[in-house]
Design an enzyme around this catalytic site. Structure first.
Site, PDB file in Angstrom:
ATOM      1  N   PRO A  52      -2.073   3.947  14.719  1.00 44.70           N
ATOM      2  CA  PRO A  52      -2.237   5.396  14.566  1.00 44.70           C
ATOM      3  C   PRO A  52      -3.643   5.846  14.952  1.00 44.70           C
ATOM      4  CG  PRO A  52      -1.604   4.324  12.466  1.00 44.70           C
ATOM      5  CD  PRO A  52      -2.076   3.256  13.413  1.00 44.70           C
ATOM      6  N   GLY A  53      -3.731   7.043  15.462  1.00 46.25           N
ATOM      7  CA  GLY A  53      -5.032   7.715  15.599  1.00 46.25           C
ATOM      8  C   GLY A  53      -5.366   8.338  14.259  1.00 46.25           C
ATOM      9  N   GLY A  83       0.832  -1.211   0.000  1.00 49.95           N
ATOM     10  CA  GLY A  83       0.000   0.000   0.000  1.00 49.95           C
ATOM     11  C   GLY A  83       0.861   1.254   0.000  1.00 49.95           C
ATOM     12  N   TYR A 111      -8.649   0.505  17.512  1.00 50.29           N
ATOM     13  CA  TYR A 111      -9.808  -0.379  17.739  1.00 50.29           C
ATOM     14  C   TYR A 111      -9.455  -1.856  17.541  1.00 50.29           C
ATOM     15  CZ  TYR A 111     -10.830   0.364  12.650  1.00 50.29           C
ATOM     16  OH  TYR A 111     -10.772   0.446  11.286  1.00 50.29           O
ATOM     17  N   GLY A 165       1.724   3.219  -2.401  1.00 52.49           N
ATOM     18  CA  GLY A 165       1.483   4.205  -3.453  1.00 52.49           C
ATOM     19  C   GLY A 165       0.696   5.420  -3.014  1.00 52.49           C
TER      20      GLY A 165
HETATM   21  C1  HXC Z   1     -21.251  -1.561   2.141  1.00 51.27           C
HETATM   22  C2  HXC Z   1     -19.658  -2.091   0.561  1.00 51.27           C
HETATM   23  C3  HXC Z   1     -19.145  -0.769   0.596  1.00 51.27           C
HETATM   24  C4  HXC Z   1     -19.779   0.180   1.472  1.00 51.27           C
HETATM   25  C5  HXC Z   1     -18.001  -1.926  -0.830  1.00 51.27           C
HETATM   26  N1  HXC Z   1     -18.905  -2.760  -0.334  1.00 51.27           N
HETATM   27  N2  HXC Z   1     -18.104  -0.702  -0.271  1.00 51.27           N
HETATM   28  N3  HXC Z   1     -20.685  -2.494   1.321  1.00 51.27           N
HETATM   29  N4  HXC Z   1     -20.816  -0.274   2.228  1.00 51.27           N
HETATM   30  N5  HXC Z   1     -19.343   1.429   1.568  1.00 51.27           N
HETATM   31  C6  HXC Z   1     -19.122  -4.163  -0.701  1.00 51.27           C
HETATM   32  C7  HXC Z   1     -19.451  -4.349  -2.177  1.00 51.27           C
HETATM   33  O1  HXC Z   1     -20.822  -4.123  -2.452  1.00 51.27           O
HETATM   34  C8  HXC Z   1     -19.032  -5.805  -2.385  1.00 51.27           C
HETATM   35  O2  HXC Z   1     -19.991  -6.690  -1.861  1.00 51.27           O
HETATM   36  C9  HXC Z   1     -17.810  -5.944  -1.487  1.00 51.27           C
HETATM   37  O3  HXC Z   1     -17.906  -4.901  -0.503  1.00 51.27           O
HETATM   38  C10 HXC Z   1     -16.503  -5.788  -2.244  1.00 51.27           C
HETATM   39  O4  HXC Z   1     -16.528  -4.541  -2.914  1.00 51.27           O
HETATM   40  P1  HXC Z   1     -15.662  -4.265  -4.231  1.00 51.27           P
HETATM   41  O5  HXC Z   1     -15.835  -2.847  -4.578  1.00 51.27           O
HETATM   42  O6  HXC Z   1     -15.982  -5.304  -5.258  1.00 51.27           O
HETATM   43  O7  HXC Z   1     -14.189  -4.612  -3.672  1.00 51.27           O
HETATM   44  P2  HXC Z   1     -12.776  -4.135  -4.137  1.00 51.27           P
HETATM   45  O8  HXC Z   1     -12.809  -3.579  -5.534  1.00 51.27           O
HETATM   46  O9  HXC Z   1     -11.862  -5.236  -3.820  1.00 51.27           O
HETATM   47  O10 HXC Z   1     -12.469  -2.852  -3.185  1.00 51.27           O
HETATM   48  C11 HXC Z   1     -12.189  -3.033  -1.821  1.00 51.27           C
HETATM   49  C12 HXC Z   1     -12.773  -1.906  -0.941  1.00 51.27           C
HETATM   50  C13 HXC Z   1     -12.373  -0.501  -1.519  1.00 51.27           C
HETATM   51  C14 HXC Z   1     -12.276  -2.122   0.447  1.00 51.27           C
HETATM   52  C15 HXC Z   1     -14.302  -1.994  -0.979  1.00 51.27           C
HETATM   53  O11 HXC Z   1     -12.890   0.517  -0.695  1.00 51.27           O
HETATM   54  C16 HXC Z   1     -10.874  -0.353  -1.599  1.00 51.27           C
HETATM   55  O12 HXC Z   1     -10.289  -0.671  -2.645  1.00 51.27           O
HETATM   56  N6  HXC Z   1     -10.202   0.124  -0.526  1.00 51.27           N
HETATM   57  C17 HXC Z   1      -8.742   0.259  -0.459  1.00 51.27           C
HETATM   58  C18 HXC Z   1      -8.291   1.469   0.263  1.00 51.27           C
HETATM   59  C19 HXC Z   1      -8.931   1.733   1.603  1.00 51.27           C
HETATM   60  O13 HXC Z   1      -9.967   1.167   1.936  1.00 51.27           O
HETATM   61  N7  HXC Z   1      -8.312   2.649   2.354  1.00 51.27           N
HETATM   62  C20 HXC Z   1      -8.805   3.078   3.640  1.00 51.27           C
HETATM   63  C21 HXC Z   1      -8.046   2.438   4.707  1.00 51.27           C
HETATM   64  S1  HXC Z   1      -8.407   3.377   6.138  1.00 51.27           S
HETATM   65  P3  HXC Z   1     -21.089  -7.457  -2.806  1.00 51.27           P
HETATM   66  O14 HXC Z   1     -21.801  -8.378  -1.875  1.00 51.27           O
HETATM   67  O15 HXC Z   1     -21.955  -6.373  -3.356  1.00 51.27           O
HETATM   68  O16 HXC Z   1     -20.292  -8.171  -3.847  1.00 51.27           O
HETATM   69  C22 HXC Z   1      -8.236   2.488   7.499  1.00 51.27           C
HETATM   70  C23 HXC Z   1      -8.243   3.398   8.726  1.00 51.27           C
HETATM   71  C24 HXC Z   1      -8.586   2.714   9.987  1.00 51.27           C
HETATM   72  O17 HXC Z   1      -8.120   1.316   7.495  1.00 51.27           O
HETATM   73  C25 HXC Z   1      -8.676   3.600  11.214  1.00 51.27           C
HETATM   74  C26 HXC Z   1      -9.011   5.023  11.087  1.00 51.27           C
HETATM   75  C27 HXC Z   1      -8.948   5.814  12.361  1.00 51.27           C
HETATM   76  P1  NAP Z   2      -4.881   4.473   1.795  1.00 51.62           P
HETATM   77  O1  NAP Z   2      -4.110   5.579   1.180  1.00 51.62           O
HETATM   78  O2  NAP Z   2      -6.195   4.104   1.214  1.00 51.62           O
HETATM   79  O3  NAP Z   2      -3.928   3.203   1.844  1.00 51.62           O
HETATM   80  C1  NAP Z   2      -4.345   1.880   1.664  1.00 51.62           C
HETATM   81  C2  NAP Z   2      -3.441   1.249   0.622  1.00 51.62           C
HETATM   82  O4  NAP Z   2      -3.703  -0.161   0.555  1.00 51.62           O
HETATM   83  C3  NAP Z   2      -3.656   1.817  -0.778  1.00 51.62           C
HETATM   84  O5  NAP Z   2      -2.421   2.268  -1.284  1.00 51.62           O
HETATM   85  C4  NAP Z   2      -4.167   0.633  -1.595  1.00 51.62           C
HETATM   86  O6  NAP Z   2      -3.641   0.673  -2.921  1.00 51.62           O
HETATM   87  C5  NAP Z   2      -3.633  -0.551  -0.792  1.00 51.62           C
HETATM   88  N1  NAP Z   2      -4.427  -1.758  -0.972  1.00 51.62           N
HETATM   89  C6  NAP Z   2      -5.762  -1.898  -0.771  1.00 51.62           C
HETATM   90  N2  NAP Z   2      -6.155  -3.137  -1.080  1.00 51.62           N
HETATM   91  C7  NAP Z   2      -5.039  -3.806  -1.457  1.00 51.62           C
HETATM   92  C8  NAP Z   2      -4.794  -5.131  -1.896  1.00 51.62           C
HETATM   93  N3  NAP Z   2      -5.782  -6.031  -1.995  1.00 51.62           N
HETATM   94  N4  NAP Z   2      -3.522  -5.486  -2.216  1.00 51.62           N
HETATM   95  C9  NAP Z   2      -2.527  -4.580  -2.122  1.00 51.62           C
HETATM   96  N5  NAP Z   2      -2.691  -3.315  -1.723  1.00 51.62           N
HETATM   97  C10 NAP Z   2      -3.935  -2.931  -1.397  1.00 51.62           C
HETATM   98  O7  NAP Z   2      -5.170   4.767   3.347  1.00 51.62           O
HETATM   99  P2  NAP Z   2      -4.199   5.170   4.562  1.00 51.62           P
HETATM  100  O8  NAP Z   2      -4.993   6.031   5.440  1.00 51.62           O
HETATM  101  O9  NAP Z   2      -2.889   5.633   4.071  1.00 51.62           O
HETATM  102  O10 NAP Z   2      -4.019   3.772   5.316  1.00 51.62           O
HETATM  103  C11 NAP Z   2      -2.751   3.150   5.479  1.00 51.62           C
HETATM  104  C12 NAP Z   2      -2.756   2.249   6.690  1.00 51.62           C
HETATM  105  O11 NAP Z   2      -2.925   3.021   7.879  1.00 51.62           O
HETATM  106  C13 NAP Z   2      -3.860   1.207   6.709  1.00 51.62           C
HETATM  107  O12 NAP Z   2      -3.357  -0.003   7.254  1.00 51.62           O
HETATM  108  C14 NAP Z   2      -4.875   1.797   7.637  1.00 51.62           C
HETATM  109  O13 NAP Z   2      -5.688   0.821   8.237  1.00 51.62           O
HETATM  110  C15 NAP Z   2      -3.957   2.455   8.651  1.00 51.62           C
HETATM  111  N6  NAP Z   2      -4.561   3.490   9.481  1.00 51.62           N
HETATM  112  C16 NAP Z   2      -4.858   4.701   8.931  1.00 51.62           C
HETATM  113  C17 NAP Z   2      -5.388   5.689   9.738  1.00 51.62           C
HETATM  114  C18 NAP Z   2      -5.690   7.059   9.206  1.00 51.62           C
HETATM  115  O14 NAP Z   2      -6.182   7.892   9.968  1.00 51.62           O
HETATM  116  N7  NAP Z   2      -5.394   7.354   7.953  1.00 51.62           N
HETATM  117  C19 NAP Z   2      -5.623   5.428  11.094  1.00 51.62           C
HETATM  118  C20 NAP Z   2      -5.318   4.171  11.614  1.00 51.62           C
HETATM  119  C21 NAP Z   2      -4.786   3.214  10.796  1.00 51.62           C
HETATM  120  P3  NAP Z   2      -4.414   0.095  -4.214  1.00 51.62           P
HETATM  121  O15 NAP Z   2      -5.780   0.647  -4.184  1.00 51.62           O
HETATM  122  O16 NAP Z   2      -3.560   0.562  -5.355  1.00 51.62           O
HETATM  123  O17 NAP Z   2      -4.377  -1.403  -4.096  1.00 51.62           O
END
Ligand code: HXC
Ligand code: NAP
Length: 291
Positions: free
Chosen positions: A197-198, A22, A156, A24
């Site tokens: 991280p928060g 991740g 969490y 990028g």
């Molecule tokens: C309900 C949802 C949904 C939503 C997707 N789905 N988004 N359901 N509410 N908002 C469902 C879809 O309908 C589908 O189910 C299934 O999830 C898979 O969705 P796809 O879009 O086909 O999956 P995919 O293309 O693999 O994308 C994965 C993803 C997407 C997680 C849904 O958001 C993603 O690519 N995320 C990567 C980056 C990311 O999430 N970054 C944030 C990390 S922040 P069905 O049944 O319809 O097939 C983080 C911070 C934590 O972790 C702490 C913060 C303080």
């Molecule tokens: P982000 O930019 O969305 O980073 C998530 C990365 O994961 C993206 O670069 C995404 O790239 C990659 N990824 C998602 N699905 C993947 C897969 N199947 N295979 C390989 N790579 C995948 O969000 P971020 O906030 O920087 O989060 C980074 C980390 O910090 C995460 O572990 C998150 O849980 C943690 N975190 C963030 C916060 C916050 O406040 N931001 C707080 C607590 C924890 P592609 O879409 O190109 O695959």
């Protein structure tokens, strides 16, 4: 000097090769930039090669370091094996794995399909497992020592949280893996640590966790006793220390970097923050009268 200054000496990571999943975007990109500035060679990996290549080009020219982009969906074990081989071939033996890739979104749990739940578990828990197993087995086989894994979790992972249950379950699993392998694989010269991280604003997290009007309704800084969100360099400073040789005695640890956010939510009477000063005088009088 301020908290967003760069902390470590310039050569702190020279000679190290690091893989950031991740890498990028968001926090992965910020950590990658600092690792390059500290002399490491870094491979960044995720699903979107175009995004990765743009980041690698940007960071290489910014830092003068070697940043290699390689696509890999961490959910697929075979792709992780292939990614690992490509990195070793291009950059040589790997010293550090940073499991940072994640997927997340907010939803009432009863609205989740089975596939939605699985998707998050697959990226966060299974993805971390896949990378850890591939890299760990290789390190054991080649007898490479002084290597480490850093996992990015969340607070969490230990408190639990509604509305992000698949993520909470997965991050808790990653925490258990961190602590378990810190002991089991120490004999092979590996360290395992985590950062919780928060709130650190990133496009990826904010779009999925505070979509639309929520970003105005719930200001994350208000939940933090220190009254602000984190800056990416603060996280990069901590991560660089933990993966460097300065962190050689740190093993099995999770460092929370959240300005006190989770404790504020946990402490039973912390809501009394809202009471104005003048009201405390009145409350004291009431209590003393009762005595
Ligand atoms: C309900 C949802 C949904 C939503 C997707 N789905 N988004 N359901 N509410 N908002 C469902 C879809 O309908 C589908 O189910 C299934 O999830 C898979 O969705 P796809 O879009 O086909 O999956 P995919 O293309 O693999 O994308 C994965 C993803 C997407 C997680 C849904 O958001 C993603 O690519 N995320 C990567 C980056 C990311 O999430 N970054 C944030 C990390 S922040 P069905 O049944 O319809 O097939 C983080 C911070 C934590 O972790 C702490 C913060 C303080
Ligand atoms: P982000 O930019 O969305 O980073 C998530 C990365 O994961 C993206 O670069 C995404 O790239 C990659 N990824 C998602 N699905 C993947 C897969 N199947 N295979 C390989 N790579 C995948 O969000 P971020 O906030 O920087 O989060 C980074 C980390 O910090 C995460 O572990 C998150 O849980 C943690 N975190 C963030 C916060 C916050 O406040 N931001 C707080 C607590 C924890 P592609 O879409 O190109 O695959």
């Amino acid at each position: 000097m301020t908290y967003s200054d760069k902390m470590l000496r310039d050569d702190a990571l020279s000679g190290k090769t690091i893989v950031v999943t991740g890498g990028g975007s968001g926090l992965g990109k910020a950590m990658t930039q600092y690792f390059l500035e500290l002399g490491a060679k870094v491979a960044i990996t995720s699903r979107n090669l175009e995004k990765l290549q743009a980041t690698a080009d940007e960071l290489s020219s910014l830092t003068g370091g070697e940043c290699f982009a390689v696509s890999c969906d961490v959910r697929e074990y075979d792709q992780v094996v292939e990614m690992h081989e490509k990195v070793v071939e291009k950059l040589g033996p790997i010293d550090v794995l940073l499991n940072n890739a994640a997927g997340n979104f907010i939803s009432p749990t009863e609205n989740l399909s089975a596939n939605a739940f699985d998707t998050i578990i697959d990226i966060v828990l299974k993805g971390t497992k896949n990378c850890t197993l591939v890299f760990g087995k290789h390190w054991i086989k080649t007898k490479q020592k002084n290597v480490n894994v850093l996992n990015i979790i969340t607070t969490y992972a230990f408190t639990g949280s509604g509305y992000v249950v698949p993520s909470a379950v997965s991050k808790a699993g990653v925490l258990a893996m961190t602590r378990s392998l810190a002991v089991e694989w120490a004999k092979y010269g590996m360290r395992f640590n985590a950062i919780a991280p928060g709130p650190f604003p990133t496009k990826g997290a904010w779009e999925r966790l505070l979509p639309g009007p929520l970003v105005k309704k719930f200001d994350p800084a208000k939940k933090v006793p220190l009254g602000r969100v984190g800056e990416h360099q603060e996280l990069a400073n901590l991560a660089a220390y933990m993966v460097s040789d300065f962190g050689a005695y740190l093993n099995g640890e999770t460092i929370v970097l959240d300005g006190g956010e989770w404790l504020k939510g946990a402490g039973q009477f912390n809501m009394l923050d809202k009471i104005p000063k003048a009201m405390w005088t009145m409350l004291r009088k009431i209590m003393l009268k009762k005595k």
